[in-house]
Scaffold this motif. Sequence first.
Motif, short mmCIF file in Angstrom:
data_model
loop_
_atom_site.label_atom_id
_atom_site.label_comp_id
_atom_site.label_asym_id
_atom_site.label_seq_id
_atom_site.Cartn_x
_atom_site.Cartn_y
_atom_site.Cartn_z
N ARG A 1 0.03 -0.94 -0.04
CA ARG A 1 -0.22 -0.08 0.39
C ARG A 1 0.99 1.20 -0.23
NH1 ARG A 1 -4.10 -1.34 1.49
NH2 ARG A 1 -3.31 -3.45 2.14
N ASN B 1 2.68 -0.94 8.59
CA ASN B 1 2.11 -1.07 8.01
C ASN B 1 0.64 -1.33 7.20
OD1 ASN B 1 1.15 1.26 6.31
ND2 ASN B 1 2.44 1.15 5.10
N VAL B 2 0.30 -2.23 8.11
CA VAL B 2 -0.67 -3.20 7.66
C VAL B 2 -2.33 -3.46 7.68
CG1 VAL B 2 0.51 -5.48 7.26
CG2 VAL B 2 0.00 -4.38 9.40
N GLU C 1 1.02 5.57 3.78
CA GLU C 1 0.20 7.07 3.82
C GLU C 1 0.47 7.46 5.10
OE1 GLU C 1 -3.70 3.65 3.42
OE2 GLU C 1 -2.21 2.79 5.28
#
Lengths: 381, 224
Positions: free
Chosen positions: A161, A183-184, A164
């Motif tokens: 991803r 970051n999951v 962010e």
Amino acid sequence: MTRGQSPCVSYFTNKERAATTAELPLFQRNKTLKNMQERSFKLEQACMDLVVGGLETTNSCGRSLAGEIVFDNRQKQQQHYIMSIRYQKLKEEEEGQFDPSVEFGNRAAQSEESVAGPSTEKKFDFEEFHLGTAPAGKIGSPSSQTTNSQPIGDHTFEESRVGEQPVASSRIWNVEYYRFLFNVNTEDVRSRCKRTLKPFPNDFFHHIESNPDLWGPFWISTTLVFTLAAVGNITQWIKFHFNETSGFTWNYNEQKLNVAAFLIYTYMGVIPSLVWAVWKYLQADLGFPNVLCLYGYSMFIYVPVSILCLIPSTFFHWIFNVCGAMASTAFLVLNFYPILSTNKKFGFVLIVLIGVLHFALGSFQVYFFVGQGKLSRLEML
Amino acid sequence: MMQNMDVEDQPAQAEPTKMNTLDEPVLSTLWRDISRVGYKLFHVLIPRGYSEKALRDWDLWGPLVFCLALALVLGGDLAVQVFIIVALGSIVITLNSILLGGKVSFFQSVCLVGYCIFPILLAAIICTFVNIPLGSKSWAIFFNIGFAAGGFVWSVWASVGFLSAAVPDHRRLLAIYPVILFYAALSWLVLISYKQTGGRGTIGGSSSSGNSTTPTNGTLSNGL
């Protein structure tokens, strides 16, 4: 229009120029001015046509009365022209040849998240994957991570991803710096856990490559510690209450929590570090978070195994624990196998060692369920 | 004229307020802090629409008091475990929320987690009182299970409302699961304390014969 002279200057007669400086009587001045205005309007139009066509008028045009109006308009027209050319360029770049470094650099320099931002980044990453240049998951490279793409079938990159969380301004002693390791999403964790249940296909490293996470390893280990301790004691209590005649008193064994915590946390802290160091020595391209991630998720299967051991039968305890150890070890070993590229013999021995250690851990967990409450001999250690 | 009066009033009023907090009776000083703790507690346990504001000025008195109380009620061995779990657990839960991208201030989150221990404290107190008449009857444990479970559910429900708002949507479960683990660990401690019937006996205390036949090998849990 004479040659060498600007069209604006020679457009006004001397009389007209005199009218601007109060050399004529008022009534004549007004009429002349009115004429001048009309003619300057026409001049304005003419100059505008010239400008839009791309031709430049000279500076002297700006000095005369009408010229000032034209000059002003000229600037506006030029600006409009320049903007339209930029827009054209952007459109061309989007549709045609895409230079990601330039574009990405431009966007970073602007430091604004425009509406067009995410979509172009998406395209950028999609093309990058086609070129096969996915970044490897190395430690300390938070900026090179995480790209956003739709899941393509079932195989690739479903767990990547966009970054962010901005990392650029964080330092290594800030908590925010380590956000790239967490970051999951819930879905990712769920799918990674499901992957550990089937040893084939052995592509776990491939899936977490760009986005290893430490949430899974840490919380699965902690869950396992508490589960082993709690279920161990519950099983003893159940055994005690169904075998009242055995002459034993059931005492809560708080040592189980200590032993479980020591065992699991030491294992998870020491072994993956050693394994990673040895793989580094063997020149394998493996990041430390990736190894930790694999080890952490491989512990996942021990949690349901412990809960199954609520059944108060020693035989089943052995069966469950040994089967669980075999499944987890198979997953671990088979996922290390594709890393073997150089120095095959040494690597093979390493993989065997990894497997033996992990199997030992899995089998030792039987102790939590089979013991008789307290191990009076081992406590003195 | 009005302005002059204001200017004159201000310096005259500043000093009396300072003197007031020094001069006021001890009870009112204590009561101010206690009422603040109580106010926050009420809002945490029974969340209303404006509860967010109540939590904004965090304080660590509440968590400390509840942690101490729980340690005292559970007694002995378990007191140490309570301290360790509460201290480490709240820090780890807060770090977890921050690392997952949550916009929550560190101490605010620690304060919240600490305040939500109160239902478990209630359950511990009730269990202790229930165990006195029931003693060592084996079905007494079901009372303990009931109260511990009730305290657990209430704590989790109270803290989830605040914490889940801080973390991005698709990571909510990742932030809530550690909270569930934390309160489950504390409720487990409440549950296993049922063997202590009235007194402050330790968990591994040898109440009857059995495998505690090793006399001098003082097992680690036999005294503290």
